[in-house]
Structures are given as structure tokens and as C-alpha cells.
Design a protein around this motif. Structure first.
Motif, PDB file in Angstrom:
ATOM      1  N   LEU A 200       0.898  -1.149   0.000  1.00  0.00           N
ATOM      2  CA  LEU A 200       0.000   0.000   0.000  1.00  0.00           C
ATOM      3  C   LEU A 200       0.946   1.211   0.000  1.00  0.00           C
ATOM      4  CD1 LEU A 200      -2.898   0.042   2.564  1.00  0.00           C
ATOM      5  CD2 LEU A 200      -1.891   2.101   1.652  1.00  0.00           C
ATOM      6  N   ILE A 201       1.006   1.911  -1.131  1.00  0.00           N
ATOM      7  CA  ILE A 201       2.044   2.948  -1.249  1.00  0.00           C
ATOM      8  C   ILE A 201       1.445   4.351  -1.403  1.00  0.00           C
ATOM      9  CG2 ILE A 201       3.585   1.284  -2.419  1.00  0.00           C
ATOM     10  CD1 ILE A 201       3.266   3.331  -4.849  1.00  0.00           C
ATOM     11  N   PHE A 202       2.244   5.331  -0.992  1.00  0.00           N
ATOM     12  CA  PHE A 202       1.890   6.730  -1.183  1.00  0.00           C
ATOM     13  C   PHE A 202       2.833   7.299  -2.246  1.00  0.00           C
ATOM     14  CE2 PHE A 202       0.349   5.565   2.918  1.00  0.00           C
ATOM     15  CZ  PHE A 202      -0.854   6.241   3.039  1.00  0.00           C
ATOM     16  N   ALA A 203       2.251   7.952  -3.261  1.00  0.00           N
ATOM     17  CA  ALA A 203       3.057   8.444  -4.380  1.00  0.00           C
ATOM     18  C   ALA A 203       2.610   9.855  -4.756  1.00  0.00           C
ATOM     19  CB  ALA A 203       2.888   7.515  -5.579  1.00  0.00           C
ATOM     20  N   ARG A 204       3.545  10.605  -5.342  1.00  0.00           N
ATOM     21  CA  ARG A 204       3.188  11.959  -5.764  1.00  0.00           C
ATOM     22  C   ARG A 204       2.556  11.910  -7.166  1.00  0.00           C
ATOM     23  NH1 ARG A 204       3.267  16.416  -3.770  1.00  0.00           N
ATOM     24  NH2 ARG A 204       4.503  15.807  -1.964  1.00  0.00           N
ATOM     25  N   THR A 205       1.311  12.355  -7.245  1.00  0.00           N
ATOM     26  CA  THR A 205       0.643  12.463  -8.547  1.00  0.00           C
ATOM     27  C   THR A 205       0.525  13.936  -8.957  1.00  0.00           C
ATOM     28  OG1 THR A 205      -1.440  12.259  -7.317  1.00  0.00           O
ATOM     29  CG2 THR A 205      -0.697  10.319  -8.499  1.00  0.00           C
ATOM     30  N   GLY A 206       0.694  14.828  -7.986  1.00  0.00           N
ATOM     31  CA  GLY A 206       0.652  16.262  -8.281  1.00  0.00           C
ATOM     32  C   GLY A 206       2.051  16.842  -8.260  1.00  0.00           C
ATOM     33  N   THR A 207       2.145  18.150  -8.045  1.00  0.00           N
ATOM     34  CA  THR A 207       3.459  18.810  -8.033  1.00  0.00           C
ATOM     35  C   THR A 207       3.996  18.848  -6.604  1.00  0.00           C
ATOM     36  OG1 THR A 207       2.446  20.959  -7.625  1.00  0.00           O
ATOM     37  CG2 THR A 207       2.745  20.320  -9.937  1.00  0.00           C
ATOM     38  N   PRO A 208       5.327  19.012  -6.445  1.00  0.00           N
ATOM     39  CA  PRO A 208       5.901  19.102  -5.092  1.00  0.00           C
ATOM     40  C   PRO A 208       5.298  20.279  -4.312  1.00  0.00           C
ATOM     41  CG  PRO A 208       7.639  18.796  -6.727  1.00  0.00           C
ATOM     42  CD  PRO A 208       6.369  19.004  -7.495  1.00  0.00           C
ATOM     43  N   GLU A 209       4.981  21.369  -5.025  1.00  0.00           N
ATOM     44  CA  GLU A 209       4.432  22.557  -4.343  1.00  0.00           C
ATOM     45  C   GLU A 209       3.074  22.253  -3.689  1.00  0.00           C
ATOM     46  OE1 GLU A 209       5.467  22.706  -7.684  1.00  0.00           O
ATOM     47  OE2 GLU A 209       7.438  23.227  -6.867  1.00  0.00           O
ATOM     48  N   GLN A 210       2.383  21.241  -4.196  1.00  0.00           N
ATOM     49  CA  GLN A 210       1.066  20.913  -3.623  1.00  0.00           C
ATOM     50  C   GLN A 210       1.173  20.216  -2.265  1.00  0.00           C
ATOM     51  OE1 GLN A 210      -0.319  18.887  -7.343  1.00  0.00           O
ATOM     52  NE2 GLN A 210      -2.273  19.853  -6.800  1.00  0.00           N
ATOM     53  N   GLY A 211       2.386  19.804  -1.884  1.00  0.00           N
ATOM     54  CA  GLY A 211       2.595  19.144  -0.585  1.00  0.00           C
ATOM     55  C   GLY A 211       1.711  17.917  -0.434  1.00  0.00           C
ATOM     56  N   ALA A 212       1.061  17.813   0.727  1.00  0.00           N
ATOM     57  CA  ALA A 212       0.221  16.638   1.017  1.00  0.00           C
ATOM     58  C   ALA A 212      -0.922  16.503   0.015  1.00  0.00           C
ATOM     59  CB  ALA A 212      -0.336  16.743   2.426  1.00  0.00           C
ATOM     60  N   HIS A 213      -1.338  17.618  -0.595  1.00  0.00           N
ATOM     61  CA  HIS A 213      -2.492  17.563  -1.500  1.00  0.00           C
ATOM     62  C   HIS A 213      -2.146  16.988  -2.881  1.00  0.00           C
ATOM     63  CE1 HIS A 213      -4.919  19.413   1.483  1.00  0.00           C
ATOM     64  NE2 HIS A 213      -3.999  20.349   1.653  1.00  0.00           N
ATOM     65  N   GLY A 214      -0.871  16.770  -3.153  1.00  0.00           N
ATOM     66  CA  GLY A 214      -0.503  16.157  -4.433  1.00  0.00           C
ATOM     67  C   GLY A 214      -0.118  14.696  -4.271  1.00  0.00           C
ATOM     68  N   VAL A 215      -0.539  14.070  -3.174  1.00  0.00           N
ATOM     69  CA  VAL A 215      -0.146  12.677  -2.896  1.00  0.00           C
ATOM     70  C   VAL A 215      -1.370  11.766  -3.038  1.00  0.00           C
ATOM     71  CG1 VAL A 215       0.709  11.104  -1.101  1.00  0.00           C
ATOM     72  CG2 VAL A 215       1.720  13.383  -1.342  1.00  0.00           C
ATOM     73  N   SER A 216      -1.170  10.636  -3.742  1.00  0.00           N
ATOM     74  CA  SER A 216      -2.242   9.644  -3.881  1.00  0.00           C
ATOM     75  C   SER A 216      -1.751   8.313  -3.321  1.00  0.00           C
ATOM     76  CB  SER A 216      -2.622   9.461  -5.356  1.00  0.00           C
ATOM     77  OG  SER A 216      -2.999  10.703  -5.910  1.00  0.00           O
ATOM     78  N   ALA A 217      -2.701   7.445  -2.987  1.00  0.00           N
ATOM     79  CA  ALA A 217      -2.333   6.124  -2.448  1.00  0.00           C
ATOM     80  C   ALA A 217      -2.747   5.041  -3.443  1.00  0.00           C
ATOM     81  CB  ALA A 217      -3.015   5.908  -1.103  1.00  0.00           C
ATOM     82  N   PHE A 218      -1.954   3.958  -3.505  1.00  0.00           N
ATOM     83  CA  PHE A 218      -2.225   2.845  -4.431  1.00  0.00           C
ATOM     84  C   PHE A 218      -2.043   1.517  -3.717  1.00  0.00           C
ATOM     85  CE2 PHE A 218      -0.755   6.372  -6.985  1.00  0.00           C
ATOM     86  CZ  PHE A 218      -1.604   6.372  -8.076  1.00  0.00           C
ATOM     87  N   PHE A 219      -2.755   0.511  -4.212  1.00  0.00           N
ATOM     88  CA  PHE A 219      -2.588  -0.858  -3.716  1.00  0.00           C
ATOM     89  C   PHE A 219      -1.924  -1.675  -4.825  1.00  0.00           C
ATOM     90  CE2 PHE A 219      -4.054  -5.223  -3.079  1.00  0.00           C
ATOM     91  CZ  PHE A 219      -3.628  -5.422  -1.775  1.00  0.00           C
ATOM     92  N   ILE A 220      -0.792  -2.310  -4.522  1.00  0.00           N
ATOM     93  CA  ILE A 220      -0.017  -3.011  -5.556  1.00  0.00           C
ATOM     94  C   ILE A 220       0.300  -4.444  -5.127  1.00  0.00           C
ATOM     95  CG2 ILE A 220       2.039  -2.867  -7.028  1.00  0.00           C
ATOM     96  CD1 ILE A 220       2.290   0.046  -6.356  1.00  0.00           C
ATOM     97  N   PRO A 221      -0.352  -5.438  -5.721  1.00  0.00           N
ATOM     98  CA  PRO A 221      -0.004  -6.842  -5.431  1.00  0.00           C
ATOM     99  C   PRO A 221       1.407  -7.135  -5.943  1.00  0.00           C
ATOM    100  CG  PRO A 221      -2.124  -6.670  -6.552  1.00  0.00           C
ATOM    101  CD  PRO A 221      -1.479  -5.329  -6.642  1.00  0.00           C
ATOM    102  N   TYR A 222       2.176  -7.898  -5.192  1.00  0.00           N
ATOM    103  CA  TYR A 222       3.577  -8.128  -5.575  1.00  0.00           C
ATOM    104  C   TYR A 222       3.715  -9.115  -6.743  1.00  0.00           C
ATOM    105  CZ  TYR A 222       8.379  -9.770  -5.373  1.00  0.00           C
ATOM    106  OH  TYR A 222       9.649 -10.129  -5.715  1.00  0.00           O
ATOM    107  N   GLU A 223       3.129 -10.312  -6.601  1.00  0.00           N
ATOM    108  CA  GLU A 223       3.341 -11.381  -7.591  1.00  0.00           C
ATOM    109  C   GLU A 223       2.906 -10.960  -8.990  1.00  0.00           C
ATOM    110  OE1 GLU A 223       4.764 -14.222  -7.731  1.00  0.00           O
ATOM    111  OE2 GLU A 223       5.340 -14.434  -5.623  1.00  0.00           O
ATOM    112  N   ALA A 224       1.785 -10.274  -9.064  1.00  0.00           N
ATOM    113  CA  ALA A 224       1.184  -9.979 -10.360  1.00  0.00           C
ATOM    114  C   ALA A 224       1.771  -8.731 -11.014  1.00  0.00           C
ATOM    115  CB  ALA A 224      -0.326  -9.801 -10.177  1.00  0.00           C
ATOM    116  N   THR A 225       2.776  -8.132 -10.382  1.00  0.00           N
ATOM    117  CA  THR A 225       3.259  -6.836 -10.879  1.00  0.00           C
ATOM    118  C   THR A 225       4.734  -6.918 -11.240  1.00  0.00           C
ATOM    119  OG1 THR A 225       1.702  -5.834  -9.309  1.00  0.00           O
ATOM    120  CG2 THR A 225       3.305  -4.367 -10.338  1.00  0.00           C
ATOM    121  N   LYS A 226       5.065  -6.400 -12.427  1.00  0.00           N
ATOM    122  CA  LYS A 226       6.483  -6.398 -12.847  1.00  0.00           C
ATOM    123  C   LYS A 226       7.155  -5.097 -12.397  1.00  0.00           C
ATOM    124  CE  LYS A 226       6.224  -9.158 -17.055  1.00  0.00           C
ATOM    125  NZ  LYS A 226       5.001  -8.918 -17.790  1.00  0.00           N
ATOM    126  N   GLY A 227       8.485  -5.178 -12.121  1.00  0.00           N
ATOM    127  CA  GLY A 227       9.264  -3.957 -11.870  1.00  0.00           C
ATOM    128  C   GLY A 227       9.492  -3.636 -10.406  1.00  0.00           C
TER     129      GLY A 227
END
Ligand SMILES: Cc1cc2nc3c(=O)[nH]c(=O)nc-3n(C[C@H](O)[C@H](O)[C@H](O)COP(=O)(O)OP(=O)(O)OC[C@H]3O[C@@H](n4cnc5c(N)ncnc54)[C@H](O)[C@@H]3O)c2cc1C
Length: 383
Positions: free
Chosen positions: A164-191
Motif C-alpha cells: 500500500l504505497i503513497f506516491a506523488r501524482t501532483g506537483t511538489p508545491e502541492q505538498g500533502a495535497h498532491g499525494v495519492s495512495a495505491f494498492f499493488i499486489p507483488y506477484e502480479a506486478t512487474k518492476g
């Protein structure tokens, strides 16, 4: 605190499991450094995972106080094993609140059965306290996001089944408001690649870095709204902070019980050392500190269960729990004299294990900042 019959029964199940199945091999498991998945499945079968999660996904639909009772009992037997249900209470609740139905239906029952472990990835190499100031990027491309960057200091990093990761989808200037969360299964995901650190304690749950190299995640795996991941998803942390406080109480209580028993057996100057107030008073002080912190933790959980704010109380549990548990366990170690200094006894391991949570899930400094902010507002925070 008056418990219901259901709470008492679950507490008793957790207590028996902790003392009969966990405690005898606490140190052996740590030496092997392996998270025993069969133990987790047994805990799932006994209803000790996700006790507070909805029955439709396999949980027991109990309250936060009940989850606290289980965290405390399990930590008496093995502080590190007790971290698994605490993580499930936090992560599964986040999924139930913010994920798409297909993600919830596939993953939450598996977590509750003890078949899947999810890591929560917030910290990055440049820092963890200023948590929203993160750099790992998620770039939208059609119906998916492409994720690049590194998360570090992640519990379960090298053994998680999903992240369960937190990633920046907006600009750095947006601070907390430019952060989104994602759910990523390990086995089914490359990279995704991952490492494990050589830590001071808690080897069975492990900690390490997770690297995301052009990782493609379906847009449907975003948790909450775009750009609101930080503010929406982080809300569950007040809850897990009170549970962590109880894990620390459980570990400290185990050392206290062992030290009291020893004070009756060990003799010096022709009498049991328990006759010396220099031996019993420090233990009595430890018993008092742990009793007070335990009450604070259950109070925070009761506030949460009643739908009342409990941010300050949870932050208090989170800094005081590990700090005082460490001191109390240290005193217990000293009660055993030279035997306490040996790795044959569990006190040194308990000290190392609880110490990790003086940093993990936010340091004591950050917890005190939260308490100050609750009292005097944002004037307490300097950016
Ligand atoms: C056992 C363990 C498990 C962990 N598990 C996870 C996990 O599962 N997922 C995850 O994302 N992270 C995890 N972490 C990382 C943890 O959340 C961070 O280490 C923590 O938030 C502190 O960040 P930092 O280490 O970068 O310290 P920094 O932010 O660099 O801080 C360094 C020191 O400065 C102090 N400090 C910084 N700013 C302030 C301030 N404003 N006021 C007062 N003091 C301040 C801190 O208290 C600390 O003592 C874990 C860490 C540990 C030790």
C-alpha cells in the motif's frame, strides 16, 4: 474496564495461544529470522486476525478495544508476531474504506485468514518525519499509472504479498495535497525489487527498501481520490498507534511477570531478593507505568469506538508505550543479574524489539508535535 463475555473469550483464546504457542519459541523464531506463515494461518483460524473487521469479509465485527486486548495478549508471547494482526487491522480497514470492491473482496478475506501480508510504504530515503514531502512518482498513462522511485524502512519489505504505497501524482508545491495512495499486489506486478536490512531487532517481520521501476498499476487500484491519498488514507494511524502502545504493554508485562517470579526464587544474603526493596520498588514502578499506559491505550480505543476524536491520546500511547516498555524491560533484565545479560533470556530481545517502535510509525518527537498541534494548532509546527 469491564469486558463483555465475547471480549473475555477472545482474550482468553489469544492468551492461551500466546503463552502456549508463541512464548516458548520467541527467541528461536527471531534467530531464524523467518515469518512463520503457518502461525499466521493458525491465528486466522482462531479468529485472532482482523477481529475488528466486518463479518462479511471473515472478520468478527468486534470493536477496537477487543483488537487491543488481542494485540496485548499476543505481544506477551511474541512482540513481532503481534505486529501482524495490528497491521491487518490498519491496512484492511484502509482497503475497505478506500479500495474498489474487487480489491477488497480478493484481499481482505485473505488477510483475515492469515494468508496475505500487506506492507505500508510511506517513508523515503530523504526522510520519514516530514512524511507528505515525498518524491516517489505516479504518472497517469491511459487506464493505468506508472510508478517510479524508492520506499525505504518498510516493515515486511522483502516478504509482503502486496504494498500500500503513497506516491506523488501532483506537483511538489502541492505538498500533502498532491499525494495519492495505491494498492499493488507483488506477484502480479512487474518492476518491483526489494531488500532486507540487518536490524537491531524484529528480524521475523523484517524491514527494507522497495524499488519501483516503471511499475504499471491499474487506475482502479488507487485508494481514495487522486491527490487526497495522504489526507484520507492516513486517518487510520490514530487507531494503530493505540494498538502499538498495547503491544508494548504486553511485552513489558511478560518481562515483569518473569522478574517478579525470579525475585521470589533467587536468594542473596541468605534471603529471597524479593525481600529487598531495592529490587521490588523498581518493579513496582514499572508495574505502575505499564498499568497507566495500558489504561490510556484502552481509553484511546474506547474514544475511537465511540466515534470521538482521539488523535492526542493515540500519539501519547505511541511515544509512551515503547519508551516506558524499554525502561521497564531493562529493569527486569537487571533483576536477573548476570543471567539477564545472557541471550538465553528474552529481556534483551524484548528491549530491542520495542525500541524499533520508538522510531517506526513516527518518532516520539513527531508524536509530541501532534499533541502540541492538537493543543495550540498549527502554530506548533514550523515548516
Ligand atoms: C522498526 C521500524 C519500522 C518501520 N516501518 C515502517 C513502515 O512499515 N512503513 C514506512 O513507511 N516507514 C516505516 N518506518 C520508518 C519510520 O516511519 C521513519 O523512520 C520515521 O518516520 C522517522 O523518519 P526518519 O527515520 O527518516 O527520521 P528523520 O525524519 O530524518 O528524523 C531524524 C530525527 O529528527 C527528529 N525530528 C525530525 N523532525 C522533527 C521535528 N519537527 N520535531 C522534532 N523532532 C524531529 C526525529 O524525531 C528523529 O529523531 C519504520 C521504522 C522503523 C525503525
Amino acid at each position: 474496564m469491564v469486558l463483555t463475555d465475547d471480549q473475555r473469550a477472545l482474550q482468553e483464546t489469544a492468551r492461551r495461544f500466546a503463552r502456549e504457542r508463541l512464548l516458548p519459541d520467541y527467541q528461536k523464531r527471531e534467530k531464524l529470522g523467518v515469518l512463520d506463515r503457518s502461525l499466521l494461518r493458525q491465528m486466522g483460524e482462531l479468529g485472532l486476525m482482523g477481529v475488528d473487521l466486518p463479518e462479511e469479509y471473515g472478520g468478527l465485527g468486534q470493536d477496537g478495544v477487543t483488537a487491543g486486548l488481542i494485540a496485548e495478549e499476543l505481544a506477551y508471547g511474541d512482540f513481532n508476531v503481534s505486529a501482524v494482526p495490528v497491521g491487518i487491522s490498519l491496512n484492511a480497514a484502509i482497503l475497505i474504506r478506500h479500495a474498489q470492491p474487487e480489491v477488497i473482496e480478493e484481499w481482505v478475506p485473505r488477510m483475515i485468514r492469515g494468508e496475505a501480508v500487506v506492507a505500508i510504504c510511506l517513508t523515503e530515503p530523504r526522510g520519514g518525519s516530514d512524511a507528505s514531502n515525498l518524491q516517489l512518482r505516479a504518472r497517469r498513462e491511459g487506464d493505468h499509472y506508472v510508478i517510479n522511485g524508492e520506499k525505504t524502512s518498510i516493515t515486511f519489505a522483502d516478504r509482503a504479498d502486496a504494498y500500500l504505497i503513497f506516491a506523488r501524482t501532483g506537483t511538489p508545491e502541492q505538498g500533502a495535497h498532491g499525494v495519492s495512495a495505491f494498492f499493488i499486489p507483488y506477484e502480479a506486478t512487474k518492476g518491483i525489487s526489494r531488500t532486507k536490512f540487518d536490524d537491531v531487532g524484529s528480524h521475523i517481520i523484517g524491514r527494507g527498501s522497495v524499488f519501483f521501476d516503471d511499475v504499471e498499476v491499474p487506475a482502479s487500484h488507487m485508494l481514495g481520490e487522486a491527490g487526497k491519498g495522504f489526507t484520507q488514507v492516513m486517518q487510520g494511524f490514530d487507531y494503530s498507534r493505540a494498538l502499538i502502545g498495547l503491544q508494548c504493554c504486553g511485552a513489558a508485562q511478560a518481562s515483569l511477570d518473569e522478574a517478579w517470579a525470579y525475585s521470589k526464587e533467587r536468594e542473596a544474603f541468605g534471603r529471597p531478593i524479593g525481600q529487598f526493596q531495592g529490587v521490588t520498588f523498581p518493579l513496582s514502578e514499572g508495574e505502575s507505568h505499564i498499568a497507566a499506559i495500558r489504561q490510556l491505550c484502552y481509553h484511546a480505543l474506547a474514544l475511537r469506538d465511540a466515534g470521538h476524536p482521539h488523535t492526542s491520546e493515540a500519539a501519547m500511547c505511541k511515544w509512551m508505550g515503547p519508551r516506558y516498555a524499554f525502561d521497564v524491560i531493562h529493569q527486569c533484565l537487571l533483576t536477573f543479574g548476570h543471567y539477564g545479560w545472557s541471550k538465553d533470556l528474552p529481556h534483551q530481545q524484548r528491549m530491542r524489539d520495542v525500541m524499533g517502535l520508538e522510531i517506526g510509525d513516527g518518532t516520539a518527537g513527531v508524536m509530541k508535535l501532534i499533541i502540541a498541534r492538537q493543543r495550540i494548532g498549527r502554530v506548533a509546527v514550523q515548516y
